[in-house]
Scaffold this motif. Sequence first.
Motif, PDB file in Angstrom:
ATOM      1  N   ASP A   1     -55.292 -41.611 -13.499  1.00  0.00           N
ATOM      2  CA  ASP A   1     -54.114 -42.470 -13.472  1.00  0.00           C
ATOM      3  C   ASP A   1     -52.872 -41.590 -13.345  1.00  0.00           C
ATOM      4  O   ASP A   1     -52.478 -40.932 -14.294  1.00  0.00           O
ATOM      5  N   GLN A   2     -52.275 -41.542 -12.184  1.00  0.00           N
ATOM      6  CA  GLN A   2     -51.082 -40.737 -11.900  1.00  0.00           C
ATOM      7  C   GLN A   2     -51.251 -39.286 -12.354  1.00  0.00           C
ATOM      8  O   GLN A   2     -50.475 -38.794 -13.165  1.00  0.00           O
ATOM      9  N   PRO A   3     -52.251 -38.589 -11.843  1.00  0.00           N
ATOM     10  CA  PRO A   3     -52.509 -37.237 -12.346  1.00  0.00           C
ATOM     11  C   PRO A   3     -51.448 -36.220 -11.958  1.00  0.00           C
ATOM     12  O   PRO A   3     -51.399 -35.145 -12.531  1.00  0.00           O
ATOM     13  N   TYR A   4     -50.600 -36.534 -10.991  1.00  0.00           N
ATOM     14  CA  TYR A   4     -49.614 -35.545 -10.536  1.00  0.00           C
ATOM     15  C   TYR A   4     -48.347 -35.537 -11.382  1.00  0.00           C
ATOM     16  O   TYR A   4     -47.475 -34.699 -11.196  1.00  0.00           O
ATOM     17  N   THR A   5     -48.266 -36.502 -12.320  1.00  0.00           N
ATOM     18  CA  THR A   5     -47.073 -36.627 -13.151  1.00  0.00           C
ATOM     19  C   THR A   5     -46.694 -35.298 -13.790  1.00  0.00           C
ATOM     20  O   THR A   5     -47.458 -34.731 -14.561  1.00  0.00           O
ATOM     21  N   GLY A   6     -45.535 -34.793 -13.478  1.00  0.00           N
ATOM     22  CA  GLY A   6     -45.035 -33.584 -14.131  1.00  0.00           C
ATOM     23  C   GLY A   6     -45.594 -32.285 -13.581  1.00  0.00           C
ATOM     24  O   GLY A   6     -45.234 -31.221 -14.056  1.00  0.00           O
ATOM     25  N   LEU A   7     -46.487 -32.359 -12.587  1.00  0.00           N
ATOM     26  CA  LEU A   7     -47.049 -31.116 -12.040  1.00  0.00           C
ATOM     27  C   LEU A   7     -46.133 -30.537 -10.959  1.00  0.00           C
ATOM     28  O   LEU A   7     -45.551 -31.278 -10.170  1.00  0.00           O
ATOM     29  N   ASP A   8     -46.055 -29.211 -10.911  1.00  0.00           N
ATOM     30  CA  ASP A   8     -45.259 -28.593  -9.862  1.00  0.00           C
ATOM     31  C   ASP A   8     -46.051 -28.603  -8.542  1.00  0.00           C
ATOM     32  O   ASP A   8     -47.239 -28.938  -8.513  1.00  0.00           O
ATOM     33  N   ILE A   9     -45.371 -28.238  -7.471  1.00  0.00           N
ATOM     34  CA  ILE A   9     -45.956 -28.393  -6.137  1.00  0.00           C
ATOM     35  C   ILE A   9     -47.252 -27.599  -5.983  1.00  0.00           C
ATOM     36  O   ILE A   9     -48.251 -28.086  -5.471  1.00  0.00           O
TER      37      ILE A   9
ATOM     38  N   ASN B   1     -44.180 -25.287 -13.381  1.00  0.00           N
ATOM     39  CA  ASN B   1     -44.445 -25.660 -14.775  1.00  0.00           C
ATOM     40  C   ASN B   1     -44.377 -24.411 -15.640  1.00  0.00           C
ATOM     41  O   ASN B   1     -44.959 -23.387 -15.295  1.00  0.00           O
ATOM     42  N   GLY B   2     -43.680 -24.517 -16.742  1.00  0.00           N
ATOM     43  CA  GLY B   2     -43.592 -23.379 -17.646  1.00  0.00           C
ATOM     44  C   GLY B   2     -42.546 -22.366 -17.221  1.00  0.00           C
ATOM     45  O   GLY B   2     -42.444 -21.291 -17.796  1.00  0.00           O
ATOM     46  N   SER B   3     -41.725 -22.684 -16.225  1.00  0.00           N
ATOM     47  CA  SER B   3     -40.722 -21.720 -15.756  1.00  0.00           C
ATOM     48  C   SER B   3     -39.515 -21.669 -16.686  1.00  0.00           C
ATOM     49  O   SER B   3     -38.685 -20.773 -16.569  1.00  0.00           O
TER      50      SER B   3
ATOM     51  N   THR C   1     -25.104 -30.794  -4.796  1.00  0.00           N
ATOM     52  CA  THR C   1     -24.231 -29.748  -4.260  1.00  0.00           C
ATOM     53  C   THR C   1     -24.743 -28.334  -4.525  1.00  0.00           C
ATOM     54  O   THR C   1     -24.421 -27.408  -3.791  1.00  0.00           O
ATOM     55  N   HIS C   2     -25.500 -28.143  -5.626  1.00  0.00           N
ATOM     56  CA  HIS C   2     -25.933 -26.806  -5.992  1.00  0.00           C
ATOM     57  C   HIS C   2     -27.407 -26.823  -6.394  1.00  0.00           C
ATOM     58  O   HIS C   2     -27.954 -27.869  -6.721  1.00  0.00           O
ATOM     59  N   GLN C   3     -27.990 -25.642  -6.405  1.00  0.00           N
ATOM     60  CA  GLN C   3     -29.375 -25.563  -6.830  1.00  0.00           C
ATOM     61  C   GLN C   3     -29.620 -24.331  -7.683  1.00  0.00           C
ATOM     62  O   GLN C   3     -29.141 -23.245  -7.376  1.00  0.00           O
ATOM     63  N   LEU C   4     -30.385 -24.529  -8.773  1.00  0.00           N
ATOM     64  CA  LEU C   4     -30.825 -23.405  -9.597  1.00  0.00           C
ATOM     65  C   LEU C   4     -32.342 -23.413  -9.571  1.00  0.00           C
ATOM     66  O   LEU C   4     -32.967 -24.431  -9.845  1.00  0.00           O
ATOM     67  N   LEU C   5     -32.917 -22.258  -9.215  1.00  0.00           N
ATOM     68  CA  LEU C   5     -34.365 -22.174  -9.168  1.00  0.00           C
ATOM     69  C   LEU C   5     -34.832 -21.153 -10.188  1.00  0.00           C
ATOM     70  O   LEU C   5     -34.345 -20.020 -10.199  1.00  0.00           O
ATOM     71  N   LEU C   6     -35.752 -21.582 -11.068  1.00  0.00           N
ATOM     72  CA  LEU C   6     -36.262 -20.696 -12.107  1.00  0.00           C
ATOM     73  C   LEU C   6     -37.681 -20.288 -11.770  1.00  0.00           C
ATOM     74  O   LEU C   6     -38.457 -21.086 -11.239  1.00  0.00           O
ATOM     75  N   SER C   7     -38.015 -19.045 -12.085  1.00  0.00           N
ATOM     76  CA  SER C   7     -39.392 -18.620 -11.996  1.00  0.00           C
ATOM     77  C   SER C   7     -39.667 -17.711 -13.178  1.00  0.00           C
ATOM     78  O   SER C   7     -38.945 -16.736 -13.400  1.00  0.00           O
ATOM     79  N   LYS C   8     -40.661 -18.043 -13.951  1.00  0.00           N
ATOM     80  CA  LYS C   8     -41.023 -17.275 -15.143  1.00  0.00           C
ATOM     81  C   LYS C   8     -39.810 -16.928 -16.000  1.00  0.00           C
ATOM     82  O   LYS C   8     -39.654 -15.803 -16.448  1.00  0.00           O
ATOM     83  N   GLY C   9     -38.961 -17.904 -16.203  1.00  0.00           N
ATOM     84  CA  GLY C   9     -37.835 -17.703 -17.103  1.00  0.00           C
ATOM     85  C   GLY C   9     -36.637 -17.014 -16.486  1.00  0.00           C
ATOM     86  O   GLY C   9     -35.634 -16.800 -17.156  1.00  0.00           O
ATOM     87  N   GLU C  10     -36.722 -16.646 -15.210  1.00  0.00           N
ATOM     88  CA  GLU C  10     -35.595 -15.963 -14.577  1.00  0.00           C
ATOM     89  C   GLU C  10     -34.999 -16.810 -13.479  1.00  0.00           C
ATOM     90  O   GLU C  10     -35.712 -17.535 -12.780  1.00  0.00           O
ATOM     91  N   VAL C  11     -33.707 -16.680 -13.309  1.00  0.00           N
ATOM     92  CA  VAL C  11     -33.040 -17.368 -12.207  1.00  0.00           C
ATOM     93  C   VAL C  11     -33.318 -16.577 -10.938  1.00  0.00           C
ATOM     94  O   VAL C  11     -32.990 -15.401 -10.862  1.00  0.00           O
ATOM     95  N   ILE C  12     -33.972 -17.206  -9.970  1.00  0.00           N
ATOM     96  CA  ILE C  12     -34.194 -16.459  -8.738  1.00  0.00           C
ATOM     97  C   ILE C  12     -33.325 -16.985  -7.599  1.00  0.00           C
ATOM     98  O   ILE C  12     -33.285 -16.417  -6.529  1.00  0.00           O
ATOM     99  N   HIS C  13     -32.623 -18.064  -7.873  1.00  0.00           N
ATOM    100  CA  HIS C  13     -31.779 -18.616  -6.827  1.00  0.00           C
ATOM    101  C   HIS C  13     -30.726 -19.477  -7.491  1.00  0.00           C
ATOM    102  O   HIS C  13     -31.026 -20.307  -8.325  1.00  0.00           O
ATOM    103  N   ASN C  14     -29.485 -19.240  -7.158  1.00  0.00           N
ATOM    104  CA  ASN C  14     -28.408 -19.980  -7.787  1.00  0.00           C
ATOM    105  C   ASN C  14     -27.304 -20.118  -6.761  1.00  0.00           C
ATOM    106  O   ASN C  14     -26.530 -19.215  -6.539  1.00  0.00           O
TER     107      ASN C  14
END
Lengths: 493, 492
Positions: free
Chosen positions: B172-180, B293-295, B466-479
């Motif tokens: 039942d909706q298994p993708y809920t909350g999963l990253d790509i 997930n977990g980023s 207007t803006h985007q923040l991308l996190l990976s393993k706790g670090e900002v990799i794109h802002n």
Amino acid sequence: MANYFNTLPLREKLNQLGVCDFMENDEFLDGVNALKGKKLVVVGCGAQGLNQGLNLRDSGLDVSYALRKEAIEQKRDSWKNATDNNFKVGTYEELIPTADVVINLTPDKQHTAVVSAVMPLMKQGATLSYSHGFNIVEEGMQIRKDLTVIMVAPKCPGSEVRAEYLRGFGVPTLIAVHPENDPEGKGLAQAKAYCVGTGGHRAGVLKSSFVAEVKSDLMGEQTILCGLLQTGSILSFDKMVEKGIDAGYASKLVQYGVEVITEALKHGGVSGMMDRLSNVAKIKAFKISEELKDIMRPLFQKHQDDIMSGEFSSTMMADWANGDANLLKWRAETGETAFEKTPAGDVKIGEQEYFDNYTLMVAFVRAGVELAFETMVEAGIKPESAYYESLHETPLIANTIARKKLFEMNRVISDTAEYGCYLFDQACKPLLADFMKTVDTDLVGKNFNEGKDGSVDNAELVAINEILRDHQVEVVGRKLRKAMTAMKSIKTA
Amino acid sequence: MSTSIVQISNLNLKYGNKAVLRDLEWTIQAGENWLLTGLSGSGKTALLKAIAGIEKSTDEIVVSFDKQSSARPVCQYIAQWYQFKNVEGVANFYYQQRYNAQQVQDTLTVNAELAHYAKENHLNLPQAEPILEALGFAPLKNAQLIELSSGEHKKLQLVKALWLKPQLLLLDQPYTGLDIQSRQNLNNLLDEVTSNGVQTILISNETEIPACINRYAEIVDGQLEEHFTFCSRKEIVIEDRPIPEFLHQAPPSSSETLIKMVGVNINYGEKQVLKNVDWEIKAGEKWLLQGHNGSGKSTLLSLINGDHPQAYANEIYLFGNKRGSGESIWDIKEHIGLISPELHWYFDFNATVWQSIASGFFDSIGLYKEIGWHKRTQVDELIEYFGLTANKNDLLAQLPLGKQRLVLLARTVIKNPELLVLDEPCQGLDAHQTLQFNTLIDGLCTTNRTLIYVSHSDDQLPKNLTHQLLLSKGEVIHNKIYKKREELESVI
């Protein structure tokens, strides 16, 4: 140190026992201002210490923790609790001299040692806060005259204090100022601000006194809250097994039954709980609870008398001095009871079934709540205080039994409560021996309504309902419960 | 002999007093894997639960297992909502408890939980390893259950289901909350188990579905309608409802820079969850926050919402004040309209729809105060806008998850906040509800309102980011200024 209460003249005893004021919302409009910018140093970082500190900080107050040197050096749990949440931690010597308010949240038994160590370090005119008055009232601890002494006692376990705060609510709280230690007259304002800081002001605050808190708290925990729940649980279980009811079923009914039954008490008082029974069962429960009240009244009175005279506390403190010999022995004995040793069976018991098949516990709870309340009020304690220490707390204690039976109850409550609980239990069981002979499985283990046609005498039912609803614990309770609007629904295991 | 595994005839089901399934017929043959769609409240969940025999079993459904199969002859239903319990077997947790460090170990570790599950179901622990690897769960084995994020809980639920290998797996909706990436991996895992004796029925609104799906059905008006491919019978048309008047104008911003974080670090014991994060949000900006997930997304947001105790040890400025300078968490929350999977999970399900929405004025979970006439009319207006008038006195517990979510979304905007923090707001909504909600957000997020929007998916976003923040393993990799994923990937 002499028992503080016993040094008072009768007029002052009555005066302090009678402090009881249910505070209105508008008395808290000043928020946390009385403590804003002040240094709050919490001593002890267990469940109450940590969770109250988290709330106070989240309310914009400056909180740090003073721990014993050994606790810091050995990185004990209390040190980890405080540092992992980014609180400043230091020894008594480092932090207490800077404190405007020292909040003592150590276990009762350590109070004399802790307060004796802390007091000489406190700065002139600071405030010492307690969450229980035993040390002041029963042990007679004398506090330096320049210090203000207050009490703030949330009437729930520490985790609940945090959970309710984060929901935007709080837990009912009792506050007090010690009349011997309010040199600047700031005690009440600070206690109120503290209460706002923990969220307690949203759930109902009772202004009490150290004396009233101690004398009612001891009475409640020894009789209805822990003592009677323990006695009632053990007797009910033994009766079912004796009559051939499956032991797993009996264990589950008793373990979770008190919780389900007293949840109804929490929402609708004694009459609300009794209303969960069919009319026939209600009449029966009423009659046997009347009988139980007659049998147990002298025991309740003895407990209250021993608490008032200081007899109870001096006996218990003698046991402390004796390395808790009696306490440990009785604790072990409780662990050996058949109820404790029989795991709850893997059977589904519906919510209503807990009422229908456990009418005896409903009768026990009604008798215990009313007796504890009546006895306290007769002894000069105000009805509102008596309500908190009887009816209000019963579901909270019952909840611990549901978690892990009597072991869990006795683990969670203070050693003081546990000691009094065993005293009560030992005296109560023989007292009820003859009564228990008259009890059959229709009252405990099987559905009381089975094989009955459900018809009752209308006039009798009306009279009983009136007696139940007009009891003073109900009248006071209706008013107080209105303030505690957020009630969770009944859970079934 | 027929090779059908499920045979349903004349099934009628009610949700509360409302009939949802009427004389439904469905035959599932061996080897078939179905995708089941339908609007929120159409009865998808009720149907799967009925097949699994949860709640009550009915004669109208016959499930027959294959005795020769290597897969386990059971039917396993994986609910959209994850559950976990503490060591005493009680599910009694509170909102944001996981951020409050306590030495008392309340819940099992993931490892202990898996060992317990293995014992209960006679499974081999090593067999779980590849599944844990594939879902990126291996590093979490020593974490306590209470510490997991909502996406991580979802994965744990899926790990258990795939490990069990039931002949009939109802998701039942298994993708809920999963990253790509996890969605992709889950699809691969599903393709693998379905070639080894597992059959699945999948409820999902997503377009990315596993290759093993070979039948498609939609519940329409209580009956099953089969499609030949992945599509919906209905064109999505959203009603052009006017946004309530009181939400037209965002309040003036409390400061020019709403949020400023300087070198923020958050640790749980040895584990570093956020590393040296700098982030500045100016009034009126609309941010998209993304990460696996977990980023650290939820932790980052909890610092803004005043929910994280470690905020006091970091350099954070909220609405013009330094964190820990005497403000209360309620002073902070006053500025923010918040929705998150966790807020939903921990909400008070015994509150009515009306109370839940009204509680947004005070940021409380449940309503503890009387509110005046002016605010009452605003609650009524918003309920009308969200199409919830008929449900206004229902308890949340009585509503399907999608409707519950709508209620909490209404709660998020009721006080007309200057900052909206929408953490996967459309989880559990159907395509229609999602579009409707994002239209509202577009309408609300005019010039001076500020927005932080978290979403794993790229096709359900508000328009004016207007803006985007991308996190990976706790670090900002794109802002930086907002770009779509494809453009972003070419940047990395």
